[in-house]
Design a protein around this motif. Structure first.
Motif, mmCIF file in Angstrom:
data_model
loop_
_atom_site.group_PDB
_atom_site.id
_atom_site.type_symbol
_atom_site.label_atom_id
_atom_site.label_comp_id
_atom_site.label_asym_id
_atom_site.label_seq_id
_atom_site.Cartn_x
_atom_site.Cartn_y
_atom_site.Cartn_z
ATOM 1 N N ASP A 201 0.841 -1.194 0.000
ATOM 2 C CA ASP A 201 0.000 0.000 0.000
ATOM 3 C C ASP A 201 0.876 1.243 0.000
ATOM 4 O OD1 ASP A 201 -2.294 -1.421 -0.030
ATOM 5 O OD2 ASP A 201 -3.128 -0.590 1.809
ATOM 6 N N THR A 205 -3.204 3.139 -1.478
ATOM 7 C CA THR A 205 -3.457 2.488 -2.765
ATOM 8 C C THR A 205 -2.550 1.275 -2.943
ATOM 9 O OG1 THR A 205 -4.054 4.616 -3.780
ATOM 10 C CG2 THR A 205 -3.469 2.826 -5.267
ATOM 11 N N CYS A 207 -0.066 -0.989 -4.563
ATOM 12 C CA CYS A 207 0.879 -0.690 -5.647
ATOM 13 C C CYS A 207 1.882 -1.824 -5.825
ATOM 14 C CB CYS A 207 1.659 0.591 -5.340
ATOM 15 S SG CYS A 207 0.704 2.111 -5.449
ATOM 16 N N HIS A 237 6.457 3.132 -7.333
ATOM 17 C CA HIS A 237 5.216 2.598 -6.773
ATOM 18 C C HIS A 237 4.137 2.782 -7.839
ATOM 19 C CE1 HIS A 237 7.538 3.089 -3.071
ATOM 20 N NE2 HIS A 237 6.688 2.253 -2.499
ATOM 21 N N ARG A 238 3.685 1.676 -8.408
ATOM 22 C CA ARG A 238 2.743 1.709 -9.529
ATOM 23 C C ARG A 238 1.375 1.197 -9.083
ATOM 24 N NH1 ARG A 238 2.568 2.544 -14.806
ATOM 25 N NH2 ARG A 238 1.236 1.323 -16.169
ATOM 26 N N SER A 239 0.360 2.062 -9.199
ATOM 27 C CA SER A 239 -0.988 1.700 -8.790
ATOM 28 C C SER A 239 -1.483 0.517 -9.613
ATOM 29 C CB SER A 239 -1.932 2.887 -8.969
ATOM 30 O OG SER A 239 -3.282 2.486 -8.861
ATOM 31 N N ASP A 242 -5.088 1.751 -11.180
ATOM 32 C CA ASP A 242 -5.046 2.771 -12.236
ATOM 33 C C ASP A 242 -3.948 2.528 -13.261
ATOM 34 O OD1 ASP A 242 -7.105 4.766 -11.369
ATOM 35 O OD2 ASP A 242 -5.883 4.740 -9.563
ATOM 36 N N LEU A 246 2.589 6.207 -9.347
ATOM 37 C CA LEU A 246 2.226 7.251 -8.395
ATOM 38 C C LEU A 246 3.449 7.928 -7.789
ATOM 39 C CD1 LEU A 246 -0.739 5.606 -6.452
ATOM 40 C CD2 LEU A 246 -0.772 6.914 -8.594
#
Length: 283
Positions: A201, A205, A207, A237-239, A242, A246
């Protein structure tokens, strides 16, 4: 005792299989992952501090330092699966060059696209086009639109992450040529790898935490002819919801070599840091 050990092995294998089943698609080719109406705010800060600068002429060699800090804020609105509106809201530049003990402020750079809405179109093959939302571009704007396209293609999510499922523990190589550009350099060669470290998280979010390591070389985009090299690493850190980065932290050792005039060579060598944060507002 042997029975306990065997049962433990079976349980461990079950947990391993469960972990292996948890896979994620990190990128999609040719379209935006976010629904129309999604708005993204992207803030980036580039810092080059105390880089060693060497200026060589036929008569002498002058040594000094170069410091640069560039900040920019972009807003992006997803209009459709293949189109977005992008606006460079603000860009600032500060820094100095010190030669022979004398400080010289970093010269201003024009920002012809600031506050000008740009429509960006994604093609199925992963390429991009960019045009002004209204009117025809000036020559300076056209040059920056071309540079924007290279930057977007350089940020190719499919080239970095692939469009097949990935899971924590996966490692893969990236062909630098497929990135098109990296840190204002194009025509890239070298080595680039990515590791899917874990799912975590980040600001509430879930990630994918991705660690990249690279040693790449290329030529400067749209400016004076120069060679650039970067050796370093990045944490992203990649959501997962989405499919957007991020938070990105890039650190590298940078070398730039150029010939600013006949018989004159310039070399800049030092630390390169780039920090990017993205906020996502869904419709």
């Amino acid at each position: 005792m042997m029975r306990r050990f065997t049962l433990g092995m079976v349980a461990g294998a079950g947990l391993l299989l469960a972990a292996q089943a948890e896979e994620y698609v990190l990128a999609e080719k040719g379209k935006y992952s976010q629904p129309a109406g999604t708005k993204l705010g992207k803030q980036a800060v580039l810092e080059i501090t105390g880089a060693k600068l060497t200026l060589t002429t036929p008569e002498k060699t002058i040594e000094g330092t170069s410091t640069r800090k560039e900040s920019r804020l972009d807003s992006i609105e997803i209009l459709s699966p293949t189109q977005s509106r992008e606006v460079l809201e603000k860009k600032t530049l500060e820094g100095k060059i010190t030669l022979s003990g004398q400080d010289r402020p970093m010269p201003d750079e024009p920002v012809p696209l600031q506050a000008v809405p740009v429509l960006v179109e994604r093609a199925a093959d992963g390429s991009f086009t960019a045009k002004l939302e209204e009117g025809e571009p000036t020559p300076a704007q056209a040059a920056h639109l071309a540079k924007l396209v290279k930057a977007l293609e350089g940020e190719s999510e499919v080239a970095l992450y692939g469009d097949t499922p990935r899971k924590p523990g996966d490692k893969w190589t990236v062909d630098p040529k497929n990135l098109r550009s990296f840190a204002d350099a194009e025509k890239l060669t070298g080595a680039y790898t990515v590791e899917f470290v874990e799912v975590k998280d980040f600001q509430g979010t879930p990630c994918a935490v991705l660690k990249s390591t690279y040693d790449v070389k290329g030529t400067a985009i749209g400016g004076p002819e120069a060679s650039l090299s970067f050796k370093g690493s990045a944490i992203t850190h990649r959501s997962l919801a989405d499919r957007a980065d991020l938070d990105v932290k890039i650190e590298a050792a940078m070398v730039m070599e150029a010939q600013p005039g006949p018989g004159v060579t310039m070399r800049v060598e030092g630390p390169y840091k780039l920090s990017e944060t993205v906020t996502v507002k869904r419709p």
